[in-house]
Enzyme design. Structure first.
Site, mmCIF file in Angstrom:
data_model
loop_
_atom_site.group_PDB
_atom_site.id
_atom_site.type_symbol
_atom_site.label_atom_id
_atom_site.label_comp_id
_atom_site.label_asym_id
_atom_site.label_seq_id
_atom_site.Cartn_x
_atom_site.Cartn_y
_atom_site.Cartn_z
ATOM 1 N N LYS A 94 0.855 -1.185 0.000
ATOM 2 C CA LYS A 94 0.000 0.000 0.000
ATOM 3 C C LYS A 94 0.898 1.244 0.000
ATOM 4 O O LYS A 94 1.740 1.420 0.897
ATOM 5 C CB LYS A 94 -0.888 -0.043 1.242
ATOM 6 C CG LYS A 94 -2.167 0.749 1.119
ATOM 7 C CD LYS A 94 -3.035 0.449 2.330
ATOM 8 C CE LYS A 94 -4.332 1.198 2.294
ATOM 9 N NZ LYS A 94 -5.040 1.107 3.574
HETATM 10 C C1 E4P Z 1 -8.278 1.556 3.898
HETATM 11 O O1 E4P Z 1 -7.606 1.197 2.989
HETATM 12 C C2 E4P Z 1 -8.225 2.936 4.432
HETATM 13 O O2 E4P Z 1 -6.989 3.186 5.011
HETATM 14 C C3 E4P Z 1 -9.350 3.099 5.405
HETATM 15 O O3 E4P Z 1 -10.536 2.640 4.789
HETATM 16 C C4 E4P Z 1 -9.522 4.514 5.945
HETATM 17 O O4 E4P Z 1 -10.725 4.565 6.660
HETATM 18 P P1 E4P Z 1 -11.099 5.765 7.660
HETATM 19 O O5 E4P Z 1 -11.311 6.990 6.841
HETATM 20 O O6 E4P Z 1 -12.360 5.294 8.317
HETATM 21 O O7 E4P Z 1 -9.954 5.919 8.607
#
Ligand code: E4P
Length: 225
Positions: A94
Site C-alpha cells: 500500500k
Molecule cells: C483503507 O484502505 C483505508 O486506510 C481506510 O478505509 C480509511 O478509513 P477511515 O477513513 O475510516 O480511517
C-alpha cells in the site's frame, strides 16, 4: 463496466484478528486492508510485531492483504515495499498518493509486485495511479463525506474514466462507513469495497426479515404444540 469484473469483492478494513476471523467465517471475505492507524489501534507497534501481524492476517484470509509503507521517498518506498512483498504471496504493497509513490508503483508494477495506491481524493490522482500500473486505488469515501464533499460521486467519476480505456487498475472503495456506502459502490461498479465488519453485517438487517421469521417460527410452534 470493467470487463474483467466477475463479482464485487468484499475486503475487511481492520487489523483486528478476531474481526478478520469472524468475517472470514461468513464465507464472503475476499481480502483485508490495514493502515498504520488500524495497526496502532490494535496495539501492534515495532517493526517485528507489525511484520508478524501481516503474516498472521495472511494465514487467516486467502486473499489480498494490504500492508502500508511508511516511507515517503522513492528509495525508501521501494526498499520497504519489496521487503513487505517477501512476507507472503498475498501481500499488496500500500503506497501513498504522492509523486514518489507513483514512481514506486511503476517500479513495483514492472516487477510484478501488487500495489494499492491509498489516500485517493480526486479523479486526477486515480488516473495518475492507473497510468503507473497500480493494482488497486483506494478512494476514501467517508473522509470526503466528512468535509461535505461526495465520496460516492468520486467512485462514479473514476469508474467512468477507467471504462474509457483498458486500465486493469481496480477501484477499491475505502473509508466505507455504513451499508449504504457499500450498496452505492455496488451500483456504480466499484471492484472492491473495504469495510468495517459492522457495515458488512448490517447488510443482512431488515425489520421485515426479522418480523417475518418471528411469525414463521411462532406459526410452526403453534402447529407442533
Ligand atoms: C483503507 O484502505 C483505508 O486506510 C481506510 O478505509 C480509511 O478509513 P477511515 O477513513 O475510516 O480511517
Amino acid at each position: 463496466m470493467n470487463p474483467i469484473l466477475l463479482h464485487m469483492k468484499f475486503f475487511i478494513d481492520t487489523a483486528n484478528l478476531a474481526e478478520i476471523k469472524e468475517a472470514n467465517n461468513l464465507g464472503i471475505l475476499d481480502g483485508v486492508t490495514t493502515n498504520p492507524s488500524l495497526m496502532a489501534k490494535e496495539g501492534i507497534t515495532g517493526e517485528v510485531n507489525i511484520l508478524k501481524h501481516y503474516v498472521d492476517i495472511c494465514n487467516i484470509v486467502d486473499g489480498p492483504v494490504s500492508a502500508e509503507v511508511i516511507s515517503t521517498d522513492y528509495k525508501g518506498i521501494v526498499r520497504e515495499g519489496e521487503y513487505l512483498a517477501t512476507l507472503h504471496k498475498n501481500i499488496v504493497v500500500k503506497v501513498p498518493m504522492i509523486l514518489d509513490g507513483i514512481k514506486a508503483i511503476k517500479h513495483f508494477s514492472k516487477k510484478g509486485i501488487k500495489t494499492n495506491c491509498t489516500l485517493i481524493f480526486s479523479a486526477g490522482q486515480a488516473l495518475l495511479a492507473a497510468k503507473a500500473g497500480a493494482t488497486y486505488i483506494s478512494p476514501f469515501l467517508g473522509r470526503l463525506d466528512d468535509i461535505s464533499a461526495n465520496g460516492i460521486d468520486l467512485v462514479g467519476q473514476i469508474r467512468h474514466i477507467y471504462n474509457n480505456y483498458t486500465f486493469d487498475t481496480q477501484i477499491l472503495a475505502a473509508s466505507v462507513r455504513h451499508p449504504m456506502h457499500i450498496i452505492n459502490c455496488a451500483e456504480l461498479g466499484a471492484d472492491v469495497a473495504t469495510c468495517p465488519l459492522k457495515a458488512i453485517k448490517a447488510l443482512a438487517n431488515h425489520p421485515l426479515t426479522s418480523s417475518g421469521l418471528e411469525t414463521f417460527l411462532a406459526d410452526h410452534a403453534k402447529g407442533n404444540s
